[in-house]
Design a protein around this motif. Structure first.
Motif, PDB file in Angstrom:
ATOM      1  N   THR A 162       0.842  -1.204   0.000  1.00 47.97           N
ATOM      2  CA  THR A 162       0.000   0.000   0.000  1.00 47.97           C
ATOM      3  C   THR A 162       0.872   1.247   0.000  1.00 47.97           C
ATOM      4  O   THR A 162       1.784   1.376   0.825  1.00 47.97           O
ATOM      5  N   TYR A 163       0.577   2.133  -0.941  1.00 48.40           N
ATOM      6  CA  TYR A 163       1.173   3.470  -0.953  1.00 48.40           C
ATOM      7  C   TYR A 163       0.106   4.441  -0.462  1.00 48.40           C
ATOM      8  O   TYR A 163      -1.055   4.352  -0.859  1.00 48.40           O
ATOM      9  N   LEU A 164       0.509   5.393   0.392  1.00 51.42           N
ATOM     10  CA  LEU A 164      -0.441   6.313   1.007  1.00 51.42           C
ATOM     11  C   LEU A 164       0.075   7.743   0.925  1.00 51.42           C
ATOM     12  O   LEU A 164       1.195   8.027   1.358  1.00 51.42           O
ATOM     13  N   SER A 165      -0.735   8.638   0.379  1.00 50.33           N
ATOM     14  CA  SER A 165      -0.359  10.051   0.371  1.00 50.33           C
ATOM     15  C   SER A 165      -1.401  10.863   1.129  1.00 50.33           C
ATOM     16  O   SER A 165      -2.596  10.613   1.020  1.00 50.33           O
ATOM     17  N   TYR A 166      -0.906  11.850   1.892  1.00 52.00           N
ATOM     18  CA  TYR A 166      -1.773  12.704   2.715  1.00 52.00           C
ATOM     19  C   TYR A 166      -1.643  14.135   2.220  1.00 52.00           C
ATOM     20  O   TYR A 166      -0.673  14.822   2.492  1.00 52.00           O
ATOM     21  N   ASP A 167      -2.639  14.569   1.451  1.00 49.87           N
ATOM     22  CA  ASP A 167      -2.676  15.918   0.873  1.00 49.87           C
ATOM     23  C   ASP A 167      -1.367  16.260   0.156  1.00 49.87           C
ATOM     24  O   ASP A 167      -0.796  17.335   0.332  1.00 49.87           O
TER      25      ASP A 167
END
Length: 422
Positions: A162-167
């Motif tokens: 899983t790749y996750l970006s926050y804003d």
């Protein structure tokens, strides 16, 4: 409203009293990372406090800000606001690895090498074969996106599911051109004991990471007319080309992201062309206006004895009021944001308070955070998000436009639930 995870402007003792010191972060172990080009540190918050072995690693990279990452501040923004993000992940059985950088304004490509080391270390220290989650806040999402894509390009196993970006500004960030020009103008025209403060914001705007992230960039305060098709710094062009050579996105993980802006097309109610800041004093007369379409003057700076300097734009969207994460406020500067920082600089020069109508404009438009459309496109900025157009596999938008990288219960719970599903 909680403080943002990433404090773009940092703090300055010369400009304002120091912010309240964050309590020490309860990390279990740390890794020193990096090389001559870039350095960093990872702090591990184990799901079983006191242990050094990882079982379900979640690596989250810090974002753009002055200087080195301070883990206590990063942890405070994640844990002690509206939603206790780190402790919730730990209670769910995840080992949280907060990745910091020695220079958060350095090139994204250089800090990506630090991220690669962190990923490899997590794999080496992991017990079992549970895949990793890797991502970051704001610029940290770009750093880890590039790192994972590069590992795949080199046919190296990153073991990330899983790749996750926050804003994260996947399609670019927006800092009003008037604010950029104003920062440079103040640096170029005034000195004295306040010179370090007056210079600091111009230097930040001209840092390598800022030049790579900002869709439009002004290097000086020289008067100019900028068309919407112009103004991209060569460093951004080079970064985008480097990312494209790596495949643009990692192909193996599922791509998740959240936006601090709305997905409904509803903006933040800053009227296009409206006066945002006006300064009247013996040393500086200045005005900044909110970005609008058509042809307009967005900044005018006037120092006695000099010709006035104007920044004009043509063909730009109404970016300041667009749906998206708002420019973070700086608690040490009386919660000034981007237009507020310009007002603060004017106040320091004139020794009198400037008139501030709008403090924080949009920093990362929702369409950028979700990889939906380029932020040059006015219609796309203000349209309801179409899930089929996002580069991400799944995403969540904030109910209201809120501070960039603010950790809210709404976004934090969505992330935790998605990671639990894996």
């Amino acid at each position: 409203m909680s403080n943002p995870v990433v404090n773009i402007w940092g703090t300055s003792a010369e400009a304002a009293p120091a912010a309240t010191q964050a309590a020490p972060a309860p990390w279990d172990t740390k890794w020193d990372l990096g090389n001559r080009a870039a350095g960093g540190t990872a702090w591990v918050f184990s799901s079983s406090p006191g242990e050094k072995t990882l079982r379900r690693p979640v690596i989250l990279a810090d974002g753009f800000a002055p200087g080195a990452t301070k883990v206590d501040d990063l942890y405070d923004g994640l844990e002690n606001g509206e939603y206790p993000f780190v402790s919730t992940l730990r209670e769910a059985g995840f080992d949280v690895v907060l990745l910091g950088f020695s220079d958060r304004t350095a090139s994204i490509l250089d800090n990506a090498e630090v991220a690669i080391q962190c990923i490899m270390r997590a794999i080496a220290d992991r017990e079992g074969e549970h895949p990793l989650t890797v991502g970051g806040f704001s610029m940290g999402g770009l750093v880890t996106r590039y790192a994972l894509a590069k590992l795949e390009r080199q046919r190296m196993r990153h073991e990330t599911a899983t790749y996750l970006s926050y804003d994260t500004p996947h399609r670019g960030a927006w800092l009003p051109l008037g604010v950029q020009a104003f920062a440079h103008y103040v640096k170029d025209n005034w000195g004295g004991p306040l010179k370090p403060v007056l210079n600091s914001f111009s230097h930040l705007v001209n840092s390598p990471a800022a030049r790579q992230m900002l869709r439009w960039h002004l290097e000086t305060a020289a008067g100019t007319t900028l068309d919407v098709a112009d103004g991209q710094h060569q460093d951004r062009t080079d970064f985008l080309e480097a990312l494209e050579r790596m495949g643009d996105w990692p192909r193996i993980p599922r791509l998740l992201g959240v936006a601090n802006g709305t997905g409904t097309g509803g903006g933040n109610d800053i009227p296009a062309g409206d006066s945002a800041m006006e300064a009247y004093g013996p040393h500086l007369i200045g005005r900044l206006d909110a970005q609008g379409t058509g042809s307009q003057t967005v900044a005018r700076m006037d120092k006695p004895g000099q010709e006035p300097t104007e920044i004009r734009t043509t063909g730009f969207p109404e970016l300041d009021g667009a749906p998206g994460g708002l420019f973070p406020v700086a608690p040490a500067f009386n919660d000034a944001a981007n237009f507020g920082i310009a007002a603060m600089l004017a106040g320091l020069v004139n020794r009198t308070e400037a008139e501030l109508t709008h403090n924080a404009s949009t920093f990362v438009p929702t369409v950028s955070a979700l990889g939906v459309a380029d932020i040059d496109d006015h219609d796309a900025l203000y349209s309801k998000i179409d899930p089929d157009t996002s580069d991400l596999h799944d995403y969540h938008c904030a109910t209201a436009n809120e501070g960039h990288t603010t950790m809210t219960r709404e976004l934090g719970e969505w992330i935790v639930n998605k990671l639990k599903e894996a």
